[in-house]
Design a protein around this motif. Structure first.
Motif, PDB file in Angstrom:
ATOM      1  N   ARG A  90       0.841  -1.208   0.000  1.00  9.96           N
ATOM      2  CA  ARG A  90       0.000   0.000   0.000  1.00  9.96           C
ATOM      3  C   ARG A  90       0.871   1.252   0.000  1.00  9.96           C
ATOM      4  NH1 ARG A  90      -3.534  -2.795   3.325  1.00  9.96           N
ATOM      5  NH2 ARG A  90      -2.468  -2.052   5.192  1.00  9.96           N
ATOM      6  N   ARG A  91       1.900   1.279   0.841  1.00  7.16           N
ATOM      7  CA  ARG A  91       2.796   2.447   0.891  1.00  7.16           C
ATOM      8  C   ARG A  91       3.488   2.646  -0.452  1.00  7.16           C
ATOM      9  NH1 ARG A  91       3.868   0.359   5.969  1.00  7.16           N
ATOM     10  NH2 ARG A  91       5.736  -0.720   5.246  1.00  7.16           N
ATOM     11  N   ARG A  92       3.919   1.547  -1.053  1.00 11.50           N
ATOM     12  CA  ARG A  92       4.592   1.632  -2.353  1.00 11.50           C
ATOM     13  C   ARG A  92       3.636   2.180  -3.418  1.00 11.50           C
ATOM     14  NH1 ARG A  92       7.005  -3.876  -4.219  1.00 11.50           N
ATOM     15  NH2 ARG A  92       8.174  -3.610  -2.291  1.00 11.50           N
ATOM     16  N   ARG A  93       2.401   1.692  -3.414  1.00 12.49           N
ATOM     17  CA  ARG A  93       1.404   2.160  -4.387  1.00 12.49           C
ATOM     18  C   ARG A  93       1.114   3.642  -4.181  1.00 12.49           C
ATOM     19  NH1 ARG A  93      -2.036  -1.947  -4.213  1.00 12.49           N
ATOM     20  NH2 ARG A  93      -2.972  -1.212  -2.297  1.00 12.49           N
ATOM     21  N   THR A  94       1.008   4.064  -2.936  1.00 13.73           N
ATOM     22  CA  THR A  94       0.749   5.469  -2.641  1.00 13.73           C
ATOM     23  C   THR A  94       1.918   6.334  -3.090  1.00 13.73           C
ATOM     24  OG1 THR A  94      -0.626   4.871  -0.760  1.00 13.73           O
ATOM     25  CG2 THR A  94       0.245   7.104  -0.785  1.00 13.73           C
ATOM     26  N   ALA A  95       3.140   5.864  -2.820  1.00 12.31           N
ATOM     27  CA  ALA A  95       4.324   6.630  -3.200  1.00 12.31           C
ATOM     28  C   ALA A  95       4.421   6.758  -4.720  1.00 12.31           C
ATOM     29  CB  ALA A  95       5.586   5.971  -2.653  1.00 12.31           C
ATOM     30  N   ARG A  96       4.079   5.703  -5.446  1.00 15.23           N
ATOM     31  CA  ARG A  96       4.137   5.757  -6.910  1.00 15.23           C
ATOM     32  C   ARG A  96       3.059   6.673  -7.481  1.00 15.23           C
ATOM     33  NH1 ARG A  96       5.033  -0.650  -7.797  1.00 15.23           N
ATOM     34  NH2 ARG A  96       7.251  -0.667  -7.396  1.00 15.23           N
ATOM     35  N   GLY A  97       1.934   6.769  -6.784  1.00 17.16           N
ATOM     36  CA  GLY A  97       0.845   7.607  -7.262  1.00 17.16           C
ATOM     37  C   GLY A  97       1.019   9.078  -6.931  1.00 17.16           C
ATOM     38  N   TYR A  98       1.975   9.393  -6.054  1.00 20.51           N
ATOM     39  CA  TYR A  98       2.179  10.780  -5.648  1.00 20.51           C
ATOM     40  C   TYR A  98       2.841  11.570  -6.770  1.00 20.51           C
ATOM     41  CZ  TYR A  98       4.109  14.845  -3.308  1.00 20.51           C
ATOM     42  OH  TYR A  98       4.449  16.128  -2.983  1.00 20.51           O
ATOM     43  N   VAL A  99       2.260  12.675  -7.098  1.00 16.48           N
ATOM     44  CA  VAL A  99       2.829  13.578  -8.079  1.00 16.48           C
ATOM     45  C   VAL A  99       3.163  14.875  -7.347  1.00 16.48           C
ATOM     46  CG1 VAL A  99       2.403  14.845 -10.214  1.00 16.48           C
ATOM     47  CG2 VAL A  99       1.425  12.569  -9.903  1.00 16.48           C
ATOM     48  N   PRO A 100       4.435  15.210  -7.271  1.00 14.43           N
ATOM     49  CA  PRO A 100       4.776  16.436  -6.554  1.00 14.43           C
ATOM     50  C   PRO A 100       4.170  17.651  -7.248  1.00 14.43           C
ATOM     51  CG  PRO A 100       6.719  15.512  -7.634  1.00 14.43           C
ATOM     52  CD  PRO A 100       5.582  14.558  -7.849  1.00 14.43           C
ATOM     53  N   PRO A 101       3.808  18.652  -6.471  1.00 19.68           N
ATOM     54  CA  PRO A 101       3.212  19.836  -7.089  1.00 19.68           C
ATOM     55  C   PRO A 101       4.207  20.506  -8.029  1.00 19.68           C
ATOM     56  CG  PRO A 101       3.656  20.209  -4.751  1.00 19.68           C
ATOM     57  CD  PRO A 101       3.960  18.776  -5.038  1.00 19.68           C
ATOM     58  N   ALA A 102       3.673  21.078  -9.079  1.00 12.60           N
ATOM     59  CA  ALA A 102       4.518  21.758 -10.054  1.00 12.60           C
ATOM     60  C   ALA A 102       5.147  22.982  -9.399  1.00 12.60           C
ATOM     61  CB  ALA A 102       3.693  22.176 -11.266  1.00 12.60           C
ATOM     62  N   GLU A 103       6.378  23.225  -9.756  1.00 10.57           N
ATOM     63  CA  GLU A 103       7.053  24.387  -9.200  1.00 10.57           C
ATOM     64  C   GLU A 103       6.438  25.644  -9.795  1.00 10.57           C
ATOM     65  OE1 GLU A 103      11.290  24.414  -9.218  1.00 10.57           O
ATOM     66  OE2 GLU A 103      11.405  22.270  -8.837  1.00 10.57           O
ATOM     67  N   ALA A 104       6.214  26.608  -8.941  1.00 12.95           N
ATOM     68  CA  ALA A 104       5.638  27.868  -9.398  1.00 12.95           C
ATOM     69  C   ALA A 104       6.686  28.634 -10.200  1.00 12.95           C
ATOM     70  CB  ALA A 104       5.179  28.701  -8.209  1.00 12.95           C
ATOM     71  N   GLU A 105       6.217  29.250 -11.233  1.00  6.16           N
ATOM     72  CA  GLU A 105       7.129  30.052 -12.044  1.00  6.16           C
ATOM     73  C   GLU A 105       7.485  31.308 -11.275  1.00  6.16           C
ATOM     74  OE1 GLU A 105       5.780  30.819 -15.996  1.00  6.16           O
ATOM     75  OE2 GLU A 105       4.951  28.802 -16.213  1.00  6.16           O
ATOM     76  N   PRO A 106       8.705  31.764 -11.428  1.00  2.00           N
ATOM     77  CA  PRO A 106       9.061  33.007 -10.737  1.00  2.00           C
ATOM     78  C   PRO A 106       8.194  34.144 -11.264  1.00  2.00           C
ATOM     79  CG  PRO A 106      10.825  32.288 -12.216  1.00  2.00           C
ATOM     80  CD  PRO A 106       9.776  31.224 -12.223  1.00  2.00           C
ATOM     81  N   PRO A 107       7.886  35.085 -10.410  1.00  2.00           N
ATOM     82  CA  PRO A 107       7.010  36.173 -10.858  1.00  2.00           C
ATOM     83  C   PRO A 107       7.648  36.967 -11.995  1.00  2.00           C
ATOM     84  CG  PRO A 107       7.912  36.640  -8.661  1.00  2.00           C
ATOM     85  CD  PRO A 107       8.335  35.256  -9.042  1.00  2.00           C
ATOM     86  N   GLY A 108       6.828  37.269 -12.960  1.00  2.00           N
ATOM     87  CA  GLY A 108       7.284  38.069 -14.093  1.00  2.00           C
ATOM     88  C   GLY A 108       7.205  39.548 -13.763  1.00  2.00           C
ATOM     89  N   PRO A 109       7.609  40.368 -14.692  1.00  2.00           N
ATOM     90  CA  PRO A 109       7.597  41.814 -14.447  1.00  2.00           C
ATOM     91  C   PRO A 109       6.193  42.353 -14.136  1.00  2.00           C
ATOM     92  CG  PRO A 109       8.764  41.297 -16.488  1.00  2.00           C
ATOM     93  CD  PRO A 109       8.190  40.028 -15.971  1.00  2.00           C
ATOM     94  N   ASP A 110       5.182  41.817 -14.817  1.00  2.00           N
ATOM     95  CA  ASP A 110       3.812  42.280 -14.563  1.00  2.00           C
ATOM     96  C   ASP A 110       3.372  41.910 -13.145  1.00  2.00           C
ATOM     97  OD1 ASP A 110       3.719  43.185 -17.147  1.00  2.00           O
ATOM     98  OD2 ASP A 110       2.586  41.471 -17.924  1.00  2.00           O
ATOM     99  N   ASP A 111       3.701  40.669 -12.719  1.00  2.00           N
ATOM    100  CA  ASP A 111       3.334  40.228 -11.378  1.00  2.00           C
ATOM    101  C   ASP A 111       4.003  41.098 -10.320  1.00  2.00           C
ATOM    102  OD1 ASP A 111       1.826  38.125 -12.430  1.00  2.00           O
ATOM    103  OD2 ASP A 111       3.566  36.778 -12.458  1.00  2.00           O
ATOM    104  N   ARG A 112       5.270  41.419 -10.554  1.00  2.00           N
ATOM    105  CA  ARG A 112       6.000  42.261  -9.591  1.00  2.00           C
ATOM    106  C   ARG A 112       5.405  43.655  -9.528  1.00  2.00           C
ATOM    107  NH1 ARG A 112      11.674  41.113 -11.730  1.00  2.00           N
ATOM    108  NH2 ARG A 112      11.039  39.062 -12.383  1.00  2.00           N
ATOM    109  N   ALA A 113       4.979  44.153 -10.658  1.00  2.00           N
ATOM    110  CA  ALA A 113       4.386  45.497 -10.686  1.00  2.00           C
ATOM    111  C   ALA A 113       3.070  45.520  -9.909  1.00  2.00           C
ATOM    112  CB  ALA A 113       4.169  45.957 -12.119  1.00  2.00           C
ATOM    113  N   VAL A 114       2.243  44.481 -10.116  1.00  2.00           N
ATOM    114  CA  VAL A 114       0.966  44.402  -9.398  1.00  2.00           C
ATOM    115  C   VAL A 114       1.213  44.261  -7.907  1.00  2.00           C
ATOM    116  CG1 VAL A 114      -1.080  42.956  -9.036  1.00  2.00           C
ATOM    117  CG2 VAL A 114      -0.349  43.514 -11.357  1.00  2.00           C
TER     118      VAL A 114
END
Length: 181
Positions: A90-114
Motif C-alpha cells: 500500500r505504501r509503495r502504491r501510494t508513493a508511486r501515485g504521488y505527483v509532486p506539485p509543479a514548481e511555481a514560475e518566478p514572478p514576471g515583471p507584470d506580477d511584480r508590478a501588481v
C-alpha cells in the motif's frame, strides 16, 4: 522435568506461561528464512521483505508475555508478515501515485508590478490608521511578534493587543476598499 519440541521449534516446558527471549531467539533461528521467503513472494523486493520480517519479530518481542502457547507465536509471525507485506505494498502504491506539485514560475515583471502596487496601497492604508493600530499590525505581521511580545513592546495588555489588531484589520479593510475615512 520433561520437555517437548512443538511445530514452532520452541522447547515447551509443562506449566510455563508466555514466551521468553530465548524462545524468540529459537523462533528467529528456525523460521526467519521461511518468513523472509514468504514476504519476498508477497512484496517482490528482498529489502522490503527483510524489513517486514524484522518488524514482525520486533512486534512479537514487545508482546512476549501475551503469547500463551509457543505454537501461537509462529502463527502470529506469519499473520504479521502477511499484514506487513500488505502495508508495504500500500505504501509503495501510494508513493508511486504521488505527483509532486509543479514548481511555481518566478514572478514576471507584470506580477511584480501588481504586487508592488498592492504593497503601496497597504502601506498607504497603514498610514491612515491610528498610531496604536499601526504599531500593533506592524509588530504582528511584519515583525512576527507574538501577542505577549507586542503587549510588552507597547506597554498594553494581551487583550488590548487582540482587540486593537482586530479593529485595525477591520479599519484597514475598509480603507483598502475605498470606504474608510
Amino acid at each position: 522435568m520433561t520437555t517437548t519440541t512443538d511445530l514452532s521449534g520452541i522447547t515447551s516446558r509443562p506449566g510455563r506461561r508466555g514466551l521468553t527471549a530465548d524462545d524468540l531467539a529459537e523462533l528467529y533461528a528456525a523460521h526467519r528464512l521461511s518468513l523472509v521467503r514468504l514476504a519476498l513472494l508477497l512484496v517482490d523486493d528482498r529489502a522490503s521483505a527483510e524489513d517486514v520480517v524484522q518488524d514482525a519479530f520486533a512486534s512479537l518481542a514487545g508482546r512476549l508475555h501475551q503469547v500463551r502457547e509457543p505454537h501461537a507465536a509462529l502463527g502470529y509471525l506469519r499473520t504479521s508478515v502477511v499484514n506487513g507485506s500488505r502495508s508495504a505494498l500500500r505504501r509503495r502504491r501510494t508513493a508511486r501515485g504521488y505527483v509532486p506539485p509543479a514548481e511555481a514560475e518566478p514572478p514576471g515583471p507584470d506580477d511584480r508590478a501588481v504586487l508592488a502596487e498592492e504593497h503601496r496601497e497597504v502601506l498607504a492604508g497603514l498610514d491612515r490608521l491610528a498610531p496604536r493600530q499601526r504599531e500593533v499590525l506592524v509588530l504582528r505581521y511584519w515583525s512576527g511578534l507574538s501577542e505577549a511580545e507586542i503587549a510588552e513592546a507597547c506597554g498594553i495588555s494581551r487583550g488590548s493587543v487582540k482587540s486593537t489588531a482586530s479593529r485595525a484589520l477591520d479599519a484597514l479593510e475598509l480603507i483598502l476598499k475605498g470606504e474608510g475615512r
